[in-house]
Design a protein around this motif. Sequence first.
Motif, PDB file in Angstrom:
ATOM      1  N   THR A   6       0.868  -1.077   0.035  1.00  0.00           N
ATOM      2  CA  THR A   6       0.119   0.077   0.078  1.00  0.00           C
ATOM      3  C   THR A   6       0.986   1.405  -0.044  1.00  0.00           C
ATOM      4  O   THR A   6       0.369   2.396  -0.449  1.00  0.00           O
ATOM      5  CB  THR A   6      -0.890   0.125   1.267  1.00  0.00           C
ATOM      6  OG1 THR A   6      -0.225  -0.310   2.571  1.00  0.00           O
ATOM      7  CG2 THR A   6      -1.912  -1.067   0.964  1.00  0.00           C
ATOM      8  N   GLY A  56       0.348   4.501  -2.860  1.00  0.00           N
ATOM      9  CA  GLY A  56       0.349   5.718  -2.313  1.00  0.00           C
ATOM     10  C   GLY A  56       1.575   6.415  -3.229  1.00  0.00           C
ATOM     11  O   GLY A  56       1.348   7.641  -3.199  1.00  0.00           O
ATOM     12  N   SER A  81      -5.435   9.947  -3.767  1.00  0.00           N
ATOM     13  CA  SER A  81      -5.474   9.276  -2.649  1.00  0.00           C
ATOM     14  C   SER A  81      -6.490   7.914  -2.817  1.00  0.00           C
ATOM     15  O   SER A  81      -7.472   8.420  -3.478  1.00  0.00           O
ATOM     16  CB  SER A  81      -5.805   9.903  -1.340  1.00  0.00           C
ATOM     17  OG  SER A  81      -6.796  10.643  -1.465  1.00  0.00           O
ATOM     18  N   HIS A  82      -6.250   6.882  -2.410  1.00  0.00           N
ATOM     19  CA  HIS A  82      -6.843   5.656  -2.390  1.00  0.00           C
ATOM     20  C   HIS A  82      -7.227   4.957  -1.569  1.00  0.00           C
ATOM     21  O   HIS A  82      -7.152   3.781  -1.290  1.00  0.00           O
ATOM     22  CB  HIS A  82      -6.612   4.920  -3.506  1.00  0.00           C
ATOM     23  CG  HIS A  82      -6.449   5.416  -4.937  1.00  0.00           C
ATOM     24  ND1 HIS A  82      -7.382   5.846  -5.812  1.00  0.00           N
ATOM     25  CD2 HIS A  82      -5.260   5.651  -5.648  1.00  0.00           C
ATOM     26  CE1 HIS A  82      -7.055   6.061  -6.791  1.00  0.00           C
ATOM     27  NE2 HIS A  82      -5.725   6.332  -6.771  1.00  0.00           N
ATOM     28  N   TYR A  83      -7.717   5.813  -0.255  1.00  0.00           N
ATOM     29  CA  TYR A  83      -7.701   5.234   0.926  1.00  0.00           C
ATOM     30  C   TYR A  83      -8.944   4.049   1.119  1.00  0.00           C
ATOM     31  O   TYR A  83      -8.557   3.038   1.767  1.00  0.00           O
ATOM     32  CB  TYR A  83      -7.913   6.300   2.294  1.00  0.00           C
ATOM     33  CG  TYR A  83      -6.568   7.130   2.452  1.00  0.00           C
ATOM     34  CD1 TYR A  83      -5.454   6.492   3.224  1.00  0.00           C
ATOM     35  CD2 TYR A  83      -6.693   8.362   1.836  1.00  0.00           C
ATOM     36  CE1 TYR A  83      -4.343   7.260   3.357  1.00  0.00           C
ATOM     37  CE2 TYR A  83      -5.679   9.117   2.275  1.00  0.00           C
ATOM     38  CZ  TYR A  83      -4.436   8.504   2.979  1.00  0.00           C
ATOM     39  OH  TYR A  83      -3.385   9.267   3.244  1.00  0.00           O
ATOM     40  N   PRO A  84     -10.104   4.377   0.685  1.00  0.00           N
ATOM     41  CA  PRO A  84     -11.047   3.158   0.613  1.00  0.00           C
ATOM     42  C   PRO A  84     -10.731   2.010   0.000  1.00  0.00           C
ATOM     43  O   PRO A  84     -10.922   0.995   0.710  1.00  0.00           O
ATOM     44  CB  PRO A  84     -12.254   3.871   0.143  1.00  0.00           C
ATOM     45  CG  PRO A  84     -11.958   5.340   0.147  1.00  0.00           C
ATOM     46  CD  PRO A  84     -10.416   5.621   0.000  1.00  0.00           C
ATOM     47  N   THR A 102      -7.633   0.686  -0.565  1.00  0.00           N
ATOM     48  CA  THR A 102      -6.707   0.044   0.099  1.00  0.00           C
ATOM     49  C   THR A 102      -6.877  -0.417   1.356  1.00  0.00           C
ATOM     50  O   THR A 102      -6.598  -1.559   1.837  1.00  0.00           O
ATOM     51  CB  THR A 102      -5.242   1.124   0.057  1.00  0.00           C
ATOM     52  OG1 THR A 102      -5.618   2.270   0.719  1.00  0.00           O
ATOM     53  CG2 THR A 102      -4.754   1.555  -1.261  1.00  0.00           C
ATOM     54  N   GLY A 103      -7.888   0.409   1.939  1.00  0.00           N
ATOM     55  CA  GLY A 103      -8.173  -0.089   3.438  1.00  0.00           C
ATOM     56  C   GLY A 103      -8.860  -1.469   3.250  1.00  0.00           C
ATOM     57  O   GLY A 103      -8.846  -2.271   4.021  1.00  0.00           O
ATOM     58  N   LEU A 124      -3.746   1.257   5.546  1.00  0.00           N
ATOM     59  CA  LEU A 124      -3.979   2.873   5.537  1.00  0.00           C
ATOM     60  C   LEU A 124      -2.684   3.295   6.093  1.00  0.00           C
ATOM     61  O   LEU A 124      -2.492   4.454   5.402  1.00  0.00           O
ATOM     62  CB  LEU A 124      -5.004   3.021   6.571  1.00  0.00           C
ATOM     63  CG  LEU A 124      -6.560   2.602   6.244  1.00  0.00           C
ATOM     64  CD1 LEU A 124      -7.418   2.982   7.210  1.00  0.00           C
ATOM     65  CD2 LEU A 124      -6.959   3.099   4.755  1.00  0.00           C
ATOM     66  N   HIS A 173      -0.393   3.398   2.894  1.00  0.00           N
ATOM     67  CA  HIS A 173      -0.934   4.335   2.034  1.00  0.00           C
ATOM     68  C   HIS A 173      -0.577   5.784   2.418  1.00  0.00           C
ATOM     69  O   HIS A 173      -0.233   6.377   1.585  1.00  0.00           O
ATOM     70  CB  HIS A 173      -2.337   4.193   1.598  1.00  0.00           C
ATOM     71  CG  HIS A 173      -2.755   4.898   0.265  1.00  0.00           C
ATOM     72  ND1 HIS A 173      -2.517   4.580  -0.729  1.00  0.00           N
ATOM     73  CD2 HIS A 173      -3.822   5.641   0.482  1.00  0.00           C
ATOM     74  CE1 HIS A 173      -3.004   5.250  -1.662  1.00  0.00           C
ATOM     75  NE2 HIS A 173      -3.670   6.204  -0.954  1.00  0.00           N
ATOM     76  N   TYR A 174      -0.522   6.163   3.594  1.00  0.00           N
ATOM     77  CA  TYR A 174      -0.438   7.541   4.138  1.00  0.00           C
ATOM     78  C   TYR A 174       0.975   7.650   3.849  1.00  0.00           C
ATOM     79  O   TYR A 174       1.257   8.878   3.502  1.00  0.00           O
ATOM     80  CB  TYR A 174      -0.948   7.466   5.459  1.00  0.00           C
ATOM     81  CG  TYR A 174      -0.622   8.862   6.110  1.00  0.00           C
ATOM     82  CD1 TYR A 174      -1.312   9.969   5.785  1.00  0.00           C
ATOM     83  CD2 TYR A 174       0.563   9.028   7.021  1.00  0.00           C
ATOM     84  CE1 TYR A 174      -1.026  11.115   6.337  1.00  0.00           C
ATOM     85  CE2 TYR A 174       1.037  10.264   7.365  1.00  0.00           C
ATOM     86  CZ  TYR A 174       0.251  11.509   7.261  1.00  0.00           C
ATOM     87  OH  TYR A 174       0.697  12.537   7.716  1.00  0.00           O
ATOM     88  N   ARG A 223       1.739   8.378   0.316  1.00  0.00           N
ATOM     89  CA  ARG A 223       1.260   9.684  -0.217  1.00  0.00           C
ATOM     90  C   ARG A 223       2.021  10.799   0.359  1.00  0.00           C
ATOM     91  O   ARG A 223       2.250  11.637  -0.308  1.00  0.00           O
ATOM     92  CB  ARG A 223      -0.193   9.815   0.324  1.00  0.00           C
ATOM     93  CG  ARG A 223      -1.139   8.928  -0.297  1.00  0.00           C
ATOM     94  CD  ARG A 223      -1.510   9.101  -1.567  1.00  0.00           C
ATOM     95  NE  ARG A 223      -2.231  10.525  -1.702  1.00  0.00           N
ATOM     96  CZ  ARG A 223      -2.169  11.386  -2.770  1.00  0.00           C
ATOM     97  NH1 ARG A 223      -1.532  10.851  -3.797  1.00  0.00           N
ATOM     98  NH2 ARG A 223      -2.334  12.585  -2.694  1.00  0.00           N
TER      99      ARG A 223
END
Length: 179
Positions: free
Chosen positions: A106, A110, A116-119, A121-122, A162, A165-166, A169
Amino acid sequence: MADSGGEQTKTRDVDELLADVDDITADDGDTTTGSSTDTADRVGSREHVSRGTDQGGSGLRDRAEQMFSLRTFVVALALTAVGMALGGFAPLVGGLLGFVGVFVATFVLGLVGDRSHYPETGVASAAVAGGWSVLGNVTLIAVGLGVPLIAVNAGIGLLAGLVGHYFGRDLRDGLTREI
């Protein structure tokens, strides 16, 4: 710029794979409604549809696709599954390294994505971690003791996905920001 198919060409990059492909998916069904006499009219109508400014139901569809992209979810699911599998092969610490693999997968999403693709990747990381837990603990699930273990592993996978990914990003933002 229009090619022989009448579609608008754009610069291709990794984000094209991860981001919305509204021009391709939304326009396939809309080619019969546009003007067929001029290529510029078709390109203009496609831009109108992709912005979501029309009065039909595609505006809601565009907003839903902006919130959750199925293609991005599939890519995230595949990458997190590969990360979990590669990390899970190590003896004795495979469970922990599997979550590190989810984090790295993830993180890469990111890092290379423009949005951003949080949903996506979560959900993908929780599903992969929960599925990996199901495959690894079939006996506990048959007895009835595996449900809390699956929930904990899915939660840890969600958190690892998450956070990864954070940080991806954040690194991308730091690398692309002008000084």
